[in-house]
Design a protein around this motif. Structure first.
Motif, PDB file in Angstrom:
ATOM      1  N   LYS A 121       2.196  -3.071  -3.072  1.00 17.50           N
ATOM      2  CA  LYS A 121       1.932  -2.406  -1.763  1.00 17.50           C
ATOM      3  C   LYS A 121       3.421  -1.543  -1.409  1.00 17.50           C
ATOM      4  CE  LYS A 121      -2.012  -4.693  -0.553  1.00 17.50           C
ATOM      5  NZ  LYS A 121      -2.467  -5.759   0.555  1.00 17.50           N
ATOM      6  N   TYR A 128       6.682  -8.601   3.418  1.00 19.98           N
ATOM      7  CA  TYR A 128       5.133  -7.838   3.803  1.00 19.98           C
ATOM      8  C   TYR A 128       4.850  -8.828   5.012  1.00 19.98           C
ATOM      9  CZ  TYR A 128       0.573  -6.338   2.904  1.00 19.98           C
ATOM     10  OH  TYR A 128      -0.625  -5.651   2.959  1.00 19.98           O
ATOM     11  N   LYS A 146       9.151   1.887   7.078  1.00 16.95           N
ATOM     12  CA  LYS A 146      10.276   2.940   7.355  1.00 16.95           C
ATOM     13  C   LYS A 146      11.269   2.436   8.101  1.00 16.95           C
ATOM     14  CE  LYS A 146      10.494   8.112   8.313  1.00 16.95           C
ATOM     15  NZ  LYS A 146      11.912   7.804   8.442  1.00 16.95           N
ATOM     16  N   HIS A 197       6.508   6.787  -1.637  1.00 22.09           N
ATOM     17  CA  HIS A 197       6.221   7.913  -0.821  1.00 22.09           C
ATOM     18  C   HIS A 197       6.968   8.301   0.273  1.00 22.09           C
ATOM     19  CE1 HIS A 197       2.157   6.959  -2.239  1.00 22.09           C
ATOM     20  NE2 HIS A 197       1.743   8.462  -2.111  1.00 22.09           N
ATOM     21  N   LEU A 198       8.044   7.473   0.670  1.00 22.40           N
ATOM     22  CA  LEU A 198       8.691   8.094   1.725  1.00 22.40           C
ATOM     23  C   LEU A 198       9.546   9.135   1.510  1.00 22.40           C
ATOM     24  CD1 LEU A 198      10.079   4.448   3.146  1.00 22.40           C
ATOM     25  CD2 LEU A 198       8.470   6.267   4.312  1.00 22.40           C
ATOM     26  N   ASP A 217       4.676   0.946  -3.301  1.00 20.27           N
ATOM     27  CA  ASP A 217       3.880   2.256  -3.046  1.00 20.27           C
ATOM     28  C   ASP A 217       4.665   3.273  -1.847  1.00 20.27           C
ATOM     29  OD1 ASP A 217       1.897   3.975  -4.449  1.00 20.27           O
ATOM     30  OD2 ASP A 217       1.031   3.607  -2.386  1.00 20.27           O
ATOM     31  N   ILE A 218       4.680   2.213  -0.875  1.00 18.82           N
ATOM     32  CA  ILE A 218       5.209   2.698   0.320  1.00 18.82           C
ATOM     33  C   ILE A 218       6.481   3.345   0.168  1.00 18.82           C
ATOM     34  CG2 ILE A 218       5.790   2.472   2.788  1.00 18.82           C
ATOM     35  CD1 ILE A 218       3.854   0.036   2.898  1.00 18.82           C
TER      36      ILE A 218
END
Ligand code: HEM
Length: 400
Positions: free
Chosen positions: A294, A146, A155, A301-302, A297-298
């Motif tokens: 966090k 992070y 990504k 969503h990818l 969550d990313i």
């Protein structure tokens, strides 16, 4: 209580009493179970990568990294000569670091290729979701990722990490025309850079439980989130795997650990040893952090950004819950899915059995189709992430 860190321990002058003070975290795994078969037994939580760390710190301080990255973009294949123009100290180190260990067994590496080909569909979802999501509940890894440069563009980071999963499983992984050695040596340099940079981040000191990240112990923790977790899941799912293929898959990852700079005395020599090390070092450390939540969550969503049909957040979430369990899903605040959760629980076992030819007919044809489609889409997504991409040495942390 202040978190345990080398800094605190040194401050308190209690390093000698470490084992007695924190028995739960003491490294007790014996080097006799390692590929080296012996070792000095130094606790790997306090061992980093002395050969690479000083060198890369110096490259950063000298301002050489942009030029080195530009040169290394052309270095892609295992058998390729290093590009001209690299600083002499870096060149010497890389020539040394790119050599396969003496115990690398070409026959086993060839068998690993067979395993990877046969099991590619499962491996995509296992590396991508089981290992990938697990990395977000390995606190030290989540924090390091992070707050490092790559944490700001997940990504891109995932593409680079997927490249390693792809390279280690590809037909020529460790052959002269393969790319795994290059990827591993570059990653070793990246990790060395992170050890130099992260302690300079203003965010790092308040949250980290350590001064210097990515110890040898940390690398083995993450290693277990990869092959050990994958093999645990394949075994849970009763996927039949011949003993030589299982051993060969392990071997390809043992060689990978060596090339990432892990000392041979910390690399398990069998699945039994790997499982016993994982029980000591991986299972007890898993926990949620705000940063990990966090990142998770990313990740969830990818899929939808690429395939709005089947790789949606609810389905990826349900899969994560199915593979990593309710507790971890809860930590990551993954909502329960009324359709997908029960479907996975009841139909995944029969699906695997049918797929593996252990049951004659699909018991639930619709679920069978959905699951198969999911595996295919996910494997494609995973592979597409590993598009030609260059792993580069960072010079900064996550931008403010
Ligand atoms: C970078 C793989 C262990 C933290 C990378 C990269 C790869 C990789 C392929 C390059 C991708 C990139 O530049 O983003 C692995 C593997 C590991 C391992 C296979 C173990 C078997 C760890 C551990 C930590 C860690 C234990 C932290 C505790 C990082 C960080 C970066 C990185 C912070 C740089 C991100 C950036 O700023 O770009 N790793 N890693 N890794 N890794 Fe690891």
């Amino acid at each position: 209580m202040e978190p345990l860190s080398r800094r605190n321990i040194l401050k308190a002058g209690t390093i000698g009493a470490l084992g007695a003070a924190v028995p739960a975290r003491t490294w007790t795994w014996s080097p006799q179970g390692s590929v080296a078969g012996q070792g000095v037994g130094a606790d790997p939580r306090w061992v980093w990568d002395p050969e690479a760390d000083a060198l890369v710190a110096d490259l950063i301080e000298r301002g050489d990294v942009p030029q080195v990255n530009a040169l290394l973009r052309t270095w892609k294949k295992n058998g390729q000569a290093l590009p001209d123009g690299l600083p002499a100290d870096l060149r010497d180190f890389m020539e040394y670091a790119r050599r396969l260990p003496s115990w690398a067994d070409q026959e086993q590496l060839a068998t690993a290729v067979r395993f990877n080909e046969k099991r590619g569909l499962y491996l995509g979802v296992l590396y991508g979701l089981a290992s990938g999501m697990m990395s977000t509940v390995i606190p030290k890894e989540a924090l390091a990722v992070y707050y490092s440069q790559g944490g700001a563009d997940m990504k891109d980071r995932i593409s680079k990490t997927a490249k390693l999963g792809y390279d280690i499983g590809s037909v020529n992984a460790y052959q002269p025309d393969g790319e795994m050695i290059v990827t591993a040596v570059k990653t070793r340099l990246v990790h060395a850079a992170v050890r130099h940079l992260l302690p300079q981040s203003p965010h790092w000191t308040p949250v980290a439980e350590e001064d210097i990240p990515i110890s040898q112990a940390d690398i083995m923790v993450t290693w277990h989130s990869l092959p050990t977790t994958v093999m645990r899941k394949l075994t849970d799912w009763k996927v039949p795997i011949p003993a030589d293929e299982s051993q060969a898959f392990l071997h390809s990852w043992q060689v990978g650990a060596h090339l990432l700079g892990v000392k041979d005395e910390y690399i398990p020599n069998s699945w039994a040893q790997a499982n016993s090390q994982a029980e000591q070092v991986l299972d007890p450390v898993l926990r949620a952090t705000p940063e990990g939540v966090k990142l998770a969550d990313i990740l969830l969503h990818l899929g939808a950004a690429i395939d709005a049909g089947i790789l949606t957040k609810p389905i990826l979430g349900a899969f994560t819950r199915f593979m990593l369990g309710d507790e971890i899903a809860g930590w990551l605040r993954i909502p329960r899915e009324p359709v997908w959760d029960p479907l996975l629980r009841t139909a995944w076992g029969p699906f695997v059995a049918v797929r593996e030819g252990l049951l004659p007919f699909p018991l639930a044809p619709k679920a069978y189709w959905l699951f198969d489609e999911f595996l295919r889409k996910f494997a494609l997504l995973y592979l597409s992430q590993a598009r030609p991409i260059s792993i580069e040495i960072p010079v900064t942390n996550r931008p403010e």
